[in-house]
Design an enzyme around this catalytic site. Structure first.
Site, PDB file in Angstrom:
ATOM      1  N   ASP A   1       0.845  -1.196   0.000  1.00  8.48           N
ATOM      2  CA  ASP A   1       0.000   0.000   0.000  1.00  8.48           C
ATOM      3  C   ASP A   1       0.882   1.248   0.000  1.00  8.48           C
ATOM      4  O   ASP A   1       1.558   1.540   0.993  1.00  8.48           O
ATOM      5  CB  ASP A   1      -0.900  -0.001   1.247  1.00  8.48           C
ATOM      6  CG  ASP A   1      -1.862   1.180   1.245  1.00  8.48           C
ATOM      7  OD1 ASP A   1      -2.950   1.041   0.674  1.00  8.48           O
ATOM      8  OD2 ASP A   1      -1.506   2.238   1.802  1.00  8.48           O
TER       9      ASP A   1
ATOM     10  N   TYR B   1       3.245   9.725  -0.391  1.00 12.00           N
ATOM     11  CA  TYR B   1       4.306   9.117   0.434  1.00 12.00           C
ATOM     12  C   TYR B   1       5.691   9.336  -0.197  1.00 12.00           C
ATOM     13  O   TYR B   1       6.707   9.131   0.459  1.00 12.00           O
ATOM     14  CB  TYR B   1       4.090   7.612   0.633  1.00 12.00           C
ATOM     15  CG  TYR B   1       2.778   7.220   1.284  1.00 12.00           C
ATOM     16  CD1 TYR B   1       1.951   8.169   1.882  1.00 12.00           C
ATOM     17  CD2 TYR B   1       2.364   5.898   1.305  1.00 12.00           C
ATOM     18  CE1 TYR B   1       0.750   7.809   2.459  1.00 12.00           C
ATOM     19  CE2 TYR B   1       1.157   5.528   1.892  1.00 12.00           C
ATOM     20  CZ  TYR B   1       0.348   6.490   2.458  1.00 12.00           C
ATOM     21  OH  TYR B   1      -0.838   6.127   3.023  1.00 12.00           O
TER      22      TYR B   1
ATOM     23  N   LYS C   1      -2.501   5.969  -4.429  1.00 11.74           N
ATOM     24  CA  LYS C   1      -3.577   6.921  -4.125  1.00 11.74           C
ATOM     25  C   LYS C   1      -3.295   8.274  -4.769  1.00 11.74           C
ATOM     26  O   LYS C   1      -2.133   8.688  -4.874  1.00 11.74           O
ATOM     27  CB  LYS C   1      -3.709   7.111  -2.601  1.00 11.74           C
ATOM     28  CG  LYS C   1      -3.663   5.815  -1.816  1.00 11.74           C
ATOM     29  CD  LYS C   1      -3.917   5.994  -0.331  1.00 11.74           C
ATOM     30  CE  LYS C   1      -3.598   4.713   0.422  1.00 11.74           C
ATOM     31  NZ  LYS C   1      -2.163   4.553   0.791  1.00 11.74           N
TER      32      LYS C   1
ATOM     33  N   HIS D   1      -7.241   9.739  -2.050  1.00 13.76           N
ATOM     34  CA  HIS D   1      -6.600   9.623  -0.735  1.00 13.76           C
ATOM     35  C   HIS D   1      -7.456  10.252   0.376  1.00 13.76           C
ATOM     36  O   HIS D   1      -7.580   9.694   1.468  1.00 13.76           O
ATOM     37  CB  HIS D   1      -5.221  10.284  -0.798  1.00 13.76           C
ATOM     38  CG  HIS D   1      -4.230   9.749   0.178  1.00 13.76           C
ATOM     39  ND1 HIS D   1      -2.885   9.659  -0.101  1.00 13.76           N
ATOM     40  CD2 HIS D   1      -4.378   9.284   1.440  1.00 13.76           C
ATOM     41  CE1 HIS D   1      -2.261   9.160   0.963  1.00 13.76           C
ATOM     42  NE2 HIS D   1      -3.144   8.930   1.904  1.00 13.76           N
TER      43      HIS D   1
ATOM     44  N   LYS E   1       2.806  -1.127   8.828  1.00 15.65           N
ATOM     45  CA  LYS E   1       4.087  -0.609   8.331  1.00 15.65           C
ATOM     46  C   LYS E   1       5.175  -0.919   9.351  1.00 15.65           C
ATOM     47  O   LYS E   1       4.976  -0.753  10.563  1.00 15.65           O
ATOM     48  CB  LYS E   1       3.977   0.904   8.139  1.00 15.65           C
ATOM     49  CG  LYS E   1       5.298   1.630   7.869  1.00 15.65           C
ATOM     50  CD  LYS E   1       5.922   2.209   9.129  1.00 15.65           C
ATOM     51  CE  LYS E   1       7.253   2.898   8.869  1.00 15.65           C
ATOM     52  NZ  LYS E   1       7.902   3.356  10.128  1.00 15.65           N
ATOM     53  N   SER E   2       6.343  -1.317   8.875  1.00 12.71           N
ATOM     54  CA  SER E   2       7.526  -1.352   9.734  1.00 12.71           C
ATOM     55  C   SER E   2       8.769  -1.309   8.857  1.00 12.71           C
ATOM     56  O   SER E   2       8.766  -1.832   7.748  1.00 12.71           O
ATOM     57  CB  SER E   2       7.555  -2.620  10.600  1.00 12.71           C
ATOM     58  OG  SER E   2       8.733  -2.612  11.371  1.00 12.71           O
ATOM     59  N   VAL E   3       9.816  -0.670   9.385  1.00  6.67           N
ATOM     60  CA  VAL E   3      11.112  -0.743   8.704  1.00  6.67           C
ATOM     61  C   VAL E   3      12.030  -1.724   9.427  1.00  6.67           C
ATOM     62  O   VAL E   3      13.189  -1.864   9.065  1.00  6.67           O
ATOM     63  CB  VAL E   3      11.803   0.637   8.613  1.00  6.67           C
ATOM     64  CG1 VAL E   3      11.053   1.563   7.662  1.00  6.67           C
ATOM     65  CG2 VAL E   3      11.946   1.289   9.990  1.00  6.67           C
TER      66      VAL E   3
ATOM     67  N   ARG F   1      10.110  -7.039  13.040  1.00  6.32           N
ATOM     68  CA  ARG F   1       8.677  -6.696  13.135  1.00  6.32           C
ATOM     69  C   ARG F   1       7.945  -7.050  11.844  1.00  6.32           C
ATOM     70  O   ARG F   1       6.780  -7.456  11.882  1.00  6.32           O
ATOM     71  CB  ARG F   1       8.509  -5.211  13.438  1.00  6.32           C
ATOM     72  CG  ARG F   1       8.934  -4.832  14.838  1.00  6.32           C
ATOM     73  CD  ARG F   1       8.887  -3.330  15.006  1.00  6.32           C
ATOM     74  NE  ARG F   1       9.125  -2.924  16.374  1.00  6.32           N
ATOM     75  CZ  ARG F   1       9.246  -1.660  16.755  1.00  6.32           C
ATOM     76  NH1 ARG F   1       9.159  -0.688  15.857  1.00  6.32           N
ATOM     77  NH2 ARG F   1       9.460  -1.374  18.014  1.00  6.32           N
TER      78      ARG F   1
ATOM     79  N   ASN G   1       4.783  -9.389  12.188  1.00  4.89           N
ATOM     80  CA  ASN G   1       3.432  -8.928  11.832  1.00  4.89           C
ATOM     81  C   ASN G   1       2.712  -9.867  10.870  1.00  4.89           C
ATOM     82  O   ASN G   1       1.485  -9.893  10.841  1.00  4.89           O
ATOM     83  CB  ASN G   1       3.502  -7.512  11.242  1.00  4.89           C
ATOM     84  CG  ASN G   1       3.900  -6.471  12.280  1.00  4.89           C
ATOM     85  OD1 ASN G   1       3.882  -6.741  13.485  1.00  4.89           O
ATOM     86  ND2 ASN G   1       4.288  -5.290  11.830  1.00  4.89           N
TER      87      ASN G   1
HETATM   88  N1  LIG Z   1      -5.211   6.386   3.645  1.00  2.00           N
HETATM   89  C1  LIG Z   1      -4.626   7.086   4.602  1.00  2.00           C
HETATM   90  O1  LIG Z   1      -4.943   8.261   4.825  1.00  2.00           O
HETATM   91  C2  LIG Z   1      -3.570   6.445   5.435  1.00  2.00           C
HETATM   92  C3  LIG Z   1      -3.097   7.102   6.587  1.00  2.00           C
HETATM   93  C4  LIG Z   1      -2.116   6.464   7.365  1.00  2.00           C
HETATM   94  C5  LIG Z   1      -1.652   5.213   6.978  1.00  2.00           C
HETATM   95  N2  LIG Z   1      -2.121   4.616   5.824  1.00  2.00           N
HETATM   96  C6  LIG Z   1      -1.611   3.286   5.370  1.00  2.00           C
HETATM   97  O2  LIG Z   1      -1.685   2.358   6.449  1.00  2.00           O
HETATM   98  C7  LIG Z   1      -0.365   1.816   6.673  1.00  2.00           C
HETATM   99  C8  LIG Z   1      -0.169   1.462   8.125  1.00  2.00           C
HETATM  100  O3  LIG Z   1      -0.414   2.584   8.974  1.00  2.00           O
HETATM  101  P1  LIG Z   1       0.738   3.415   9.722  1.00  2.00           P
HETATM  102  O4  LIG Z   1       2.012   3.265   8.985  1.00  2.00           O
HETATM  103  O5  LIG Z   1       0.214   4.790   9.925  1.00  2.00           O
HETATM  104  O6  LIG Z   1       0.802   2.786  11.161  1.00  2.00           O
HETATM  105  P2  LIG Z   1       0.853   1.321  11.834  1.00  2.00           P
HETATM  106  O7  LIG Z   1       1.068   0.266  10.809  1.00  2.00           O
HETATM  107  O8  LIG Z   1      -0.343   1.235  12.723  1.00  2.00           O
HETATM  108  O9  LIG Z   1       2.123   1.449  12.780  1.00  2.00           O
HETATM  109  C9  LIG Z   1       3.427   1.640  12.278  1.00  2.00           C
HETATM  110  C10 LIG Z   1       4.343   1.959  13.460  1.00  2.00           C
HETATM  111  O10 LIG Z   1       4.336   0.881  14.402  1.00  2.00           O
HETATM  112  C11 LIG Z   1       5.641   0.340  14.545  1.00  2.00           C
HETATM  113  N3  LIG Z   1       5.477  -1.130  14.531  1.00  2.00           N
HETATM  114  C12 LIG Z   1       5.151  -1.902  13.467  1.00  2.00           C
HETATM  115  N4  LIG Z   1       5.074  -3.199  13.836  1.00  2.00           N
HETATM  116  C13 LIG Z   1       5.339  -3.255  15.147  1.00  2.00           C
HETATM  117  C14 LIG Z   1       5.427  -4.309  16.078  1.00  2.00           C
HETATM  118  N5  LIG Z   1       5.209  -5.572  15.710  1.00  2.00           N
HETATM  119  N6  LIG Z   1       5.718  -4.009  17.376  1.00  2.00           N
HETATM  120  C15 LIG Z   1       5.934  -2.729  17.759  1.00  2.00           C
HETATM  121  N7  LIG Z   1       5.864  -1.681  16.913  1.00  2.00           N
HETATM  122  C16 LIG Z   1       5.587  -1.936  15.611  1.00  2.00           C
HETATM  123  C17 LIG Z   1       6.455   0.846  13.380  1.00  2.00           C
HETATM  124  O11 LIG Z   1       7.798   1.061  13.768  1.00  2.00           O
HETATM  125  P3  LIG Z   1       9.087   0.722  12.856  1.00  2.00           P
HETATM  126  O12 LIG Z   1       8.762   1.057  11.428  1.00  2.00           O
HETATM  127  O13 LIG Z   1      10.135   1.620  13.444  1.00  2.00           O
HETATM  128  O14 LIG Z   1       9.399  -0.740  13.052  1.00  2.00           O
HETATM  129  C18 LIG Z   1       5.768   2.170  13.073  1.00  2.00           C
HETATM  130  O15 LIG Z   1       6.284   3.189  13.926  1.00  2.00           O
HETATM  131  C19 LIG Z   1       0.549   2.956   6.165  1.00  2.00           C
HETATM  132  O16 LIG Z   1       1.879   2.548   6.005  1.00  2.00           O
HETATM  133  C20 LIG Z   1      -0.161   3.343   4.919  1.00  2.00           C
HETATM  134  O17 LIG Z   1       0.088   2.407   3.878  1.00  2.00           O
HETATM  135  C21 LIG Z   1      -3.065   5.226   5.067  1.00  2.00           C
END
Ligand SMILES: NC(=O)c1ccc[n+]([C@@H]2O[C@H](COP(=O)([O-])OP(=O)(O)OC[C@H]3O[C@@H](n4cnc5c(N)ncnc54)[C@H](OP(=O)(O)O)[C@@H]3O)[C@@H](O)[C@H]2O)c1
Length: 273
Positions: free
Chosen positions: A39, A44, A69, A102, A226-228, A232, A236
């Site tokens: 995604d 981005y 998007k 988006h 998301k994770s880098v 993780r 996940n």
């Molecule tokens: N449509 C929209 O408006 C919108 C908005 C926001 C997001 N999105 C999409 O949704 C995806 C996911 O959302 P998000 O990136 O906002 O947040 P998320 O996936 O809820 O959380 C990502 C964060 O959590 C950490 N993390 C990931 N796995 C973990 C684990 N197993 N244990 C502990 N911490 C963990 C990551 O750290 P590290 O990377 O440092 O490991 C990162 O800081 C985005 O990447 C994007 O594709 C869409």
């Protein structure tokens, strides 16, 4: 199965906030770990690196589901057409699996997200977007599309996690055969220290992140954490070898506080410069 007969992997990898320089490596790690759904978004800034990682992976294009998007800067039809060409060019693909508006931006463009949606209908009809959908649309935005355009969005991608369960939007989408994707599925880490999740995680022998991601899967939503961090990324995706009881799913849903971590779609008006 989406409302247009196409399928989408229920689990994937999100690349929001991954720096372009780190994206190819993160996506490569995810693809090696078994992720088959990525995604991304023009906003981005890492579509090119996503495409490069997929091309370098040795996988067939058809094996990976890719979403992008439309930028908030490109809602006018002529801008949206250029932006979509740019997305395909950056990814290096001749189609995307899914293309989304988006944000609805109801306070911008004279409140007109309908002509934007009709432009996405063109991309669907010419086959360059295999499915089209929206993101951050509230039921009243979706109702307007329903009244003023021809194609029902296949997807609505919205913020969902245990502190924001979005029952109203999910209910509306279920009624209208719109599949729901959960963004920020672990609330960017915020929910992971919740005592209820901690208790369930200890009891089932999984991590809090795995429990939350499994909760999304059992509710039927599509999810792409998301994770880098390589560990993780692997952690996940390890959510298909266990199930949560109905009581545990309920207990997690009961954590809802209607608490957004991201913007309110009715207010959000950001346009990149
Ligand atoms: N449509 C929209 O408006 C919108 C908005 C926001 C997001 N999105 C999409 O949704 C995806 C996911 O959302 P998000 O990136 O906002 O947040 P998320 O996936 O809820 O959380 C990502 C964060 O959590 C950490 N993390 C990931 N796995 C973990 C684990 N197993 N244990 C502990 N911490 C963990 C990551 O750290 P590290 O990377 O440092 O490991 C990162 O800081 C985005 O990447 C994007 O594709 C869409």
């Amino acid at each position: 199965m989406l409302n247009n007969g196409r399928t989408i992997p229920q689990f994937g990898f999100g690349v929001f906030q991954i720096k372009p320089a780190d994206t190819a490596e993160a996506v490569a790690t995810a693809l090696r770990a078994g992720y088959r759904h990525i995604d991304t978004a023009e906003m981005y800034g890492n579509e090119r690196e996503v495409g490069e990682a997929i091309a370098a992976s040795g996988l067939d294009r058809g094996d990976v589901f890719v979403t992008s998007k439309l930028s908030n800067a490109s809602h006018r039809p002529e801008d949206a057409r250029k932006a979509f060409d740019g997305t395909l060019d950056a990814l290096g693909f001749d189609y995307v699996d899914l293309f989304l508006i988006h944000w609805p931006l109801p306070t911008r463009y004279d409140g007109d997200y309908v002509s934007t949606w009709r432009t996405l209908e063109e991309f669907y009809r010419d086959g360059r977007a295999r499915s089209i959908g929206v993101s951050n649309f509230q039921p009243h935005h979706l109702r307007r599309l329903h009244e003023e355009s021809e194609i029902t969005p296949a997807i609505n991608q919205i913020e969902i996690h245990p502190y924001l369960t979005q029952d109203d939007v999910r209910g509306f989408c279920a009624e209208h055969q719109i599949a729901v994707e959960a963004w920020s599925p672990i609330a960017q880490g915020l929910v992971l220290t919740d005592p209820t999740l901690d208790e369930i995680a200890r009891r089932v022998g999984r991590t809090p992140a795995q429990v939350v991601l499994r909760w999304h899967i059992e509710r039927g939503d599509i999810v792409f954490p998301k994770s880098v961090t390589p560990e993780r990324i692997e952690e996940n995706i390890e959510i298909f070898g266990f199930e949560l009881s109905g009581e545990d799913v309920e207990a997690i849903s009961a954590l809802n506080r209607n608490e957004r971590t991201g913007p309110d779609p009715d207010q959000f008006d950001y346009i990149p410069g």
